[in-house]
Write an enzyme that holds these catalytic residues in place. Structure first.
Site, PDB file in Angstrom:
ATOM      1  CD1 TRP A 108      -2.332  -2.161   2.147  1.00  0.00           C
ATOM      2  CD2 TRP A 108      -2.695  -1.229  -0.247  1.00  0.00           C
ATOM      3  NE1 TRP A 108      -2.919  -2.603   0.915  1.00  0.00           N
ATOM      4  CE2 TRP A 108      -3.808  -2.392   0.223  1.00  0.00           C
ATOM      5  CE3 TRP A 108      -3.222  -0.657  -1.450  1.00  0.00           C
ATOM      6  CZ2 TRP A 108      -5.385  -2.787  -1.441  1.00  0.00           C
ATOM      7  CZ3 TRP A 108      -4.593  -0.380  -2.069  1.00  0.00           C
ATOM      8  CH2 TRP A 108      -4.782  -1.867  -1.710  1.00  0.00           C
ATOM      9  CG  ASP A 176      -3.193   3.863   4.375  1.00  0.00           C
ATOM     10  OD1 ASP A 176      -4.227   3.664   4.810  1.00  0.00           O
ATOM     11  OD2 ASP A 176      -2.791   4.121   3.464  1.00  0.00           O
ATOM     12  CE  LYS A 200      -9.449  -2.689   3.454  1.00  0.00           C
ATOM     13  NZ  LYS A 200      -7.585  -1.871   3.081  1.00  0.00           N
TER      14      LYS A 200
HETATM   15  C1  LIG Z   1      -7.013  -1.117   1.141  1.00  0.00           C
HETATM   16  C2  LIG Z   1      -5.817  -0.277   2.173  1.00  0.00           C
HETATM   17  C3  LIG Z   1      -5.937   0.423   0.964  1.00  0.00           C
HETATM   18  C4  LIG Z   1      -7.212   1.172   0.016  1.00  0.00           C
HETATM   19  O1  LIG Z   1      -8.421   0.772  -0.313  1.00  0.00           O
HETATM   20  P1  LIG Z   1      -9.376   1.586  -0.960  1.00  0.00           P
HETATM   21  O2  LIG Z   1     -10.453   2.023  -0.417  1.00  0.00           O
HETATM   22  O3  LIG Z   1      -9.791  -0.127  -1.478  1.00  0.00           O
HETATM   23  O4  LIG Z   1      -8.519   3.003  -2.043  1.00  0.00           O
HETATM   24  C5  LIG Z   1      -5.133   1.826   1.139  1.00  0.00           C
HETATM   25  N1  LIG Z   1      -4.177   1.472   2.371  1.00  0.00           N
HETATM   26  C6  LIG Z   1      -4.739   0.484   3.015  1.00  0.00           C
HETATM   27  C7  LIG Z   1      -3.383   0.302   4.432  1.00  0.00           C
HETATM   28  C8  LIG Z   1      -5.329  -0.388   3.338  1.00  0.00           C
HETATM   29  O5  LIG Z   1      -6.064  -1.586   3.568  1.00  0.00           O
END
Ligand SMILES: *Cc1c(COP(=O)(O)O)cnc(C)c1O
Length: 366
Positions: A108, A176, A200
């Protein structure tokens, strides 16, 4: 006529969209036709109605309370997932000709860095790829550029299962936190921006929580398209366009659940530490059979990743697990192996059932 379709809830280890707390799903069901006092479903009311205003306030306040977010920060609810933030952050925070620093610890942050490097002069200052993203850097492992606008990191790499145990050192941190948001305390005041997609650990797909330090708004370059400019969303109180109202509502219920069930993020952190220890304990006791991906120090408390010496066990493990109602244990398609995502809403009983199964599986096949 009834058929063989499963109607019971299973233990769902999906990485996202992922398990939600049962009391939240029950409340959603109970309020689906008629939000109390409103006479309509939350799906049917205006995003500018007093009823939705209250939902938005409750959700915002829930985040403020749990993380003790002070008034220097705005809390936004945006669309486009975390993937859009990969672009919005550099577009808004890096003026033309300037740069930011990126720590790349897994898939990511690699994608986020790629986006920033494409849009700006940003630099990757640490990259875990040569070691297959098994660890995160410590202070001193990387050097930041003094002119960098921010230092970017991903607190928990959902695919590889590595996690920062604390935020890295650096000024203007951007994080993030998609897959560990709400799983433990986080010092927001050390950050310029924290964002997390809800699907998540915090709610359903469709909404992204962005916590943004207000002074950054002054330096946003002019000329960005309206939706991509944070100021549009701040000025409109997250209603620049129609926000994902249902996702915001469910996220608010999840926040209430965390508050009622655990009281604080410190308390949910303890709970999550106990849960992941059940699995890592089996991995360590059968370390010839289960090969954990992350180095011990940087193991994720949300996504437990491992594989077998012999890939033939992957399919057998998943099939036998599914017979015990333990589902969605496949590793991400890019890395294979096994991944057990054990977010806040995964009950201890689910993790214990998986740990017992892993023990049995290792004894039979190891
Ligand atoms: C799932 C995830 C993403 C992507 O998220 P989207 O909502 O599908 O754009 C980005 N960073 C992390 C750490 C993730 O677990």
């Amino acid at each position: 006529m009834s058929n063989a379709v499963t109607v019971e809830r299973v233990y769902n280890f999906s990485a996202g969209p992922a398990v939600l707390p049962e009391p939240v799903l029950e409340q959603v069901r109970d309020e689906m036709l008629c939000l109390p006092g409103v006479g309509s479903s939350v799906l049917e009311i205006s995003h500018r109605s007093p009823a939705f205003e209250e939902i938005l306030d409750n959700t915002t306040q829930g985040i403020r309370n749990l993380f003790q977010v002070n008034d220097d920060y705005e809390i936004l609810f945006l669309q486009g997932g975390s993937r859009l933030q990969f672009a919005m952050v550099p577009m808004n925070l890096i003026p033309a000709g300037e740069s930011a620093d990126y720590l790349v610890t897994g898939s990511w942050s690699q994608k986020a860095a790629q986006e920033a490097v494409g849009l700006t002069d940003s630099k990757i200052v640490w990259d875990g790829k040569p070691d297959r993203y098994r660890s995160v850097p410590q202070t001193g492992d990387y050097e930041t550029n003094t002119a960098a606008r921010y230092l970017y990191y991903c607190s928990n790499e959902t695919i590889q299962g590595v996690q920062f145990q604390d935020h890295p050192e650096g000024k203007n941190l951007v994080c993030d936190a998609s897959s560990d948001f709400l799983s433990r305390p986080m010092d927001i005041s050390k950050h310029a921006v924290v964002y997390a997609c809800a699907q998540k650990n915090a709610g359903p797909a469709g909404v992204n929580v962005v916590i943004l330090r207000r002074d950054l708004l002054d330096a946003i370059p002019d000329g960005l398209p309206g939706y991509l400019d944070y100021r549009s969303h701040v000025d409109a109180g997250s209603r620049y366009n129609t926000p994902p109202t249902f996702a915001i509502y469910v996220t608010g219920l999840v926040l209430n659940w965390v508050e009622q069930q655990f009281g604080s993020l410190e308390s949910i952190q303890k709970h999550n530490e106990q849960k992941c220890a059940l699995l890592y304990d089996v991995i360590d006791r059968y370390s010839d059979f289960y090969i954990g991906h992350a180095v011990e120090r940087d193991r994720s408390k949300m996504n437990v990743t491992f594989k077998f010496d012999n890939e033939k066990f992957d399919a057998l493990f998943k099939t036998m697990a599914a017979e015990r109602q333990l589902t969605n244990l496949g590793g991400h398609r890019s890395v294979g192996g096994i991944r057990a995502s054990i977010y806040n809403a995964m009950p201890v009983a689910g993790v214990q059932t998986l740990a017992d199964f892993m023990e049995e599986f290792a004894q039979q096949n190891g």
